[in-house]
Design a protein around this motif. Sequence first.
Motif, PDB file in Angstrom:
ATOM      1  N   GLY A 144      -6.288  -2.376  -1.385  1.00 37.65           N
ATOM      2  CA  GLY A 144      -6.438  -1.298  -2.369  1.00 37.65           C
ATOM      3  C   GLY A 144      -6.837  -1.771  -3.760  1.00 37.65           C
ATOM      4  N   LYS A 145      -7.442  -2.933  -3.851  1.00 40.07           N
ATOM      5  CA  LYS A 145      -7.849  -3.462  -5.168  1.00 40.07           C
ATOM      6  C   LYS A 145      -8.853  -2.517  -5.850  1.00 40.07           C
ATOM      7  CE  LYS A 145      -9.336  -7.320  -3.221  1.00 40.07           C
ATOM      8  NZ  LYS A 145      -8.890  -7.082  -1.818  1.00 40.07           N
TER       9      LYS A 145
ATOM     10  N   ILE B 247      -4.070  -9.681 -11.551  1.00 37.70           N
ATOM     11  CA  ILE B 247      -3.261  -8.748 -10.780  1.00 37.70           C
ATOM     12  C   ILE B 247      -3.399  -9.147  -9.320  1.00 37.70           C
ATOM     13  CG2 ILE B 247      -2.971  -6.353 -10.027  1.00 37.70           C
ATOM     14  CD1 ILE B 247      -4.014  -5.455 -12.741  1.00 37.70           C
ATOM     15  N   PHE B 248      -2.270  -9.420  -8.659  1.00 40.18           N
ATOM     16  CA  PHE B 248      -2.314  -9.739  -7.233  1.00 40.18           C
ATOM     17  C   PHE B 248      -1.743  -8.542  -6.474  1.00 40.18           C
ATOM     18  CE2 PHE B 248      -1.221 -11.350  -3.133  1.00 40.18           C
ATOM     19  CZ  PHE B 248      -2.225 -12.280  -2.867  1.00 40.18           C
ATOM     20  N   VAL B 249      -2.554  -8.024  -5.549  1.00 39.30           N
ATOM     21  CA  VAL B 249      -2.173  -6.807  -4.833  1.00 39.30           C
ATOM     22  C   VAL B 249      -1.891  -7.125  -3.366  1.00 39.30           C
ATOM     23  CG1 VAL B 249      -2.857  -4.435  -4.256  1.00 39.30           C
ATOM     24  CG2 VAL B 249      -3.766  -5.523  -6.337  1.00 39.30           C
TER      25      VAL B 249
ATOM     26  N   GLY C 139       2.684  -4.158  -5.088  1.00 44.62           N
ATOM     27  CA  GLY C 139       2.713  -3.724  -3.697  1.00 44.62           C
ATOM     28  C   GLY C 139       2.145  -2.311  -3.660  1.00 44.62           C
ATOM     29  N   ASN C 140       0.975  -2.140  -3.048  1.00 41.69           N
ATOM     30  CA  ASN C 140       0.273  -0.848  -3.084  1.00 41.69           C
ATOM     31  C   ASN C 140       0.450  -0.065  -1.770  1.00 41.69           C
ATOM     32  OD1 ASN C 140      -1.554   1.058  -4.313  1.00 41.69           O
ATOM     33  ND2 ASN C 140      -3.172   0.251  -2.992  1.00 41.69           N
ATOM     34  N   LYS C 141       0.057   1.182  -1.797  1.00 34.07           N
ATOM     35  CA  LYS C 141       0.136   2.150  -0.683  1.00 34.07           C
ATOM     36  C   LYS C 141       1.565   2.634  -0.472  1.00 34.07           C
ATOM     37  CE  LYS C 141      -3.992   0.208   1.491  1.00 34.07           C
ATOM     38  NZ  LYS C 141      -4.777   0.041   2.714  1.00 34.07           N
ATOM     39  N   LYS C 142       2.268   2.773  -1.574  1.00 34.32           N
ATOM     40  CA  LYS C 142       3.636   3.277  -1.587  1.00 34.32           C
ATOM     41  C   LYS C 142       3.758   4.632  -0.881  1.00 34.32           C
ATOM     42  CE  LYS C 142       6.933   4.162  -5.322  1.00 34.32           C
ATOM     43  NZ  LYS C 142       7.015   4.299  -6.787  1.00 34.32           N
ATOM     44  N   ASP C 143       2.697   5.421  -0.925  1.00 35.92           N
ATOM     45  CA  ASP C 143       2.729   6.756  -0.314  1.00 35.92           C
ATOM     46  C   ASP C 143       2.874   6.706   1.202  1.00 35.92           C
ATOM     47  OD1 ASP C 143      -0.437   7.210   0.742  1.00 35.92           O
ATOM     48  OD2 ASP C 143      -0.159   5.763  -0.858  1.00 35.92           O
ATOM     49  N   LEU C 144       2.598   5.546   1.805  1.00 37.45           N
ATOM     50  CA  LEU C 144       2.628   5.462   3.271  1.00 37.45           C
ATOM     51  C   LEU C 144       4.019   5.165   3.830  1.00 37.45           C
ATOM     52  CD1 LEU C 144      -0.648   3.453   4.061  1.00 37.45           C
ATOM     53  CD2 LEU C 144      -0.259   5.925   4.215  1.00 37.45           C
ATOM     54  N   MET C 145       4.961   4.797   2.949  1.00 37.52           N
ATOM     55  CA  MET C 145       6.276   4.405   3.464  1.00 37.52           C
ATOM     56  C   MET C 145       7.412   4.937   2.615  1.00 37.52           C
ATOM     57  SD  MET C 145       5.549   0.497   4.587  1.00 37.52           S
ATOM     58  CE  MET C 145       7.177   0.113   5.210  1.00 37.52           C
ATOM     59  N   GLN C 146       8.599   4.955   3.211  1.00 37.48           N
ATOM     60  CA  GLN C 146       9.798   5.326   2.462  1.00 37.48           C
ATOM     61  C   GLN C 146      10.174   4.191   1.517  1.00 37.48           C
ATOM     62  OE1 GLN C 146      11.502   8.183   2.665  1.00 37.48           O
ATOM     63  NE2 GLN C 146      10.142   9.024   4.243  1.00 37.48           N
TER      64      GLN C 146
ATOM     65  N   SER D 273       9.060 -11.012  -4.319  1.00 33.62           N
ATOM     66  CA  SER D 273       9.267 -10.340  -5.607  1.00 33.62           C
ATOM     67  C   SER D 273       7.957  -9.756  -6.087  1.00 33.62           C
ATOM     68  CB  SER D 273       9.857 -11.264  -6.674  1.00 33.62           C
ATOM     69  OG  SER D 273       9.922 -12.571  -6.222  1.00 33.62           O
ATOM     70  N   TYR D 274       8.091  -8.618  -6.720  1.00 33.38           N
ATOM     71  CA  TYR D 274       6.901  -7.894  -7.168  1.00 33.38           C
ATOM     72  C   TYR D 274       7.241  -7.232  -8.493  1.00 33.38           C
ATOM     73  CZ  TYR D 274       9.814  -4.215  -5.346  1.00 33.38           C
ATOM     74  OH  TYR D 274      10.890  -3.394  -5.122  1.00 33.38           O
ATOM     75  N   ASN D 275       6.222  -6.801  -9.224  1.00 30.82           N
ATOM     76  CA  ASN D 275       6.446  -6.107 -10.481  1.00 30.82           C
ATOM     77  C   ASN D 275       6.405  -4.600 -10.316  1.00 30.82           C
ATOM     78  OD1 ASN D 275       4.655  -8.774 -11.319  1.00 30.82           O
ATOM     79  ND2 ASN D 275       6.452  -8.420 -12.578  1.00 30.82           N
ATOM     80  N   TYR D 276       5.497  -4.134  -9.444  1.00 29.34           N
ATOM     81  CA  TYR D 276       5.355  -2.694  -9.265  1.00 29.34           C
ATOM     82  C   TYR D 276       5.041  -2.338  -7.828  1.00 29.34           C
ATOM     83  CZ  TYR D 276       5.342  -1.519 -14.207  1.00 29.34           C
ATOM     84  OH  TYR D 276       5.717  -1.335 -15.509  1.00 29.34           O
ATOM     85  N   LEU D 277       5.539  -1.192  -7.398  1.00 26.03           N
ATOM     86  CA  LEU D 277       5.073  -0.576  -6.156  1.00 26.03           C
ATOM     87  C   LEU D 277       4.236   0.619  -6.589  1.00 26.03           C
ATOM     88  CD1 LEU D 277       8.332  -0.611  -3.980  1.00 26.03           C
ATOM     89  CD2 LEU D 277       6.435  -2.249  -3.968  1.00 26.03           C
ATOM     90  N   THR D 278       3.003   0.654  -6.127  1.00 27.95           N
ATOM     91  CA  THR D 278       2.069   1.683  -6.602  1.00 27.95           C
ATOM     92  C   THR D 278       1.461   2.458  -5.434  1.00 27.95           C
ATOM     93  OG1 THR D 278       0.178   0.184  -6.455  1.00 27.95           O
ATOM     94  CG2 THR D 278       1.345   0.251  -8.571  1.00 27.95           C
ATOM     95  N   SER D 279       0.805   3.548  -5.784  1.00 30.18           N
ATOM     96  CA  SER D 279      -0.086   4.220  -4.837  1.00 30.18           C
ATOM     97  C   SER D 279      -1.358   4.585  -5.567  1.00 30.18           C
ATOM     98  CB  SER D 279       0.566   5.480  -4.261  1.00 30.18           C
ATOM     99  OG  SER D 279      -0.429   6.236  -3.582  1.00 30.18           O
ATOM    100  N   ALA D 280      -2.449   3.995  -5.133  1.00 28.51           N
ATOM    101  CA  ALA D 280      -3.745   4.364  -5.716  1.00 28.51           C
ATOM    102  C   ALA D 280      -4.095   5.777  -5.279  1.00 28.51           C
ATOM    103  CB  ALA D 280      -4.829   3.390  -5.254  1.00 28.51           C
TER     104      ALA D 280
END
Length: 165
Positions: free
Chosen positions: A16-17, A82-84, A116-123, A137-144
Amino acid sequence: MQKSKKVVILGHFGVGKTSLIRRFVSDQFSDKYKVTIGVHITKKVIELSDEDSISMILWDLEGTDTLEQIRDAYLLGTHGVIFVFDISRPSTFQHLNRDLEIVAKKIPQRPLLVIGNKKDLMQEEEVKHILEQNDISYNYLTSAKTGDSVEEAFHDLAILLNDEA
Ligand code: GDP
Ligand code: MG
């Protein structure tokens, strides 16, 4: 003062870059998958205060099978990274710590944000559990796709970059 900062977006194929940049720069999303060829460069100005802004030059690099294959020429003059990874595909974060070591070697001493992207796909709870178990470890969970936390992530990086010389 406005500072111009080069940011490269790295991560495995299809995490999802391109979509994150698109969401951030033009607030759009598409489900169609278009492989990035070569390098796409876009710019967005982030206002940090009345006086300070960051002109973020975003480098969306084409996918390579390994991080080592990224052309060093693309990375010259990089200020931030930014590492995705894709939270729905463990293969994209299984070797995260090793991947980040390679990134740090190629681009030393620069602010790095892990998303960590595609947050919308999981709980959310499930995701956090899996990542914890894998010692990720990550800084953000996102959904593009929904835009969740995208603005915040880029904004945070802008703050880090503004604090640099
Ligand atoms: P890239 O190869 O890392 O640049 O990945 P892309 O941005 O091209 O995205 C790969 C695929 O994942 C495309 O089909 C996108 O529509 C989809 N995608 C990207 N971000 C998200 C997201 O946050 N949620 C969902 N559900 N799909 C996404
Ligand atoms: Mg792409």
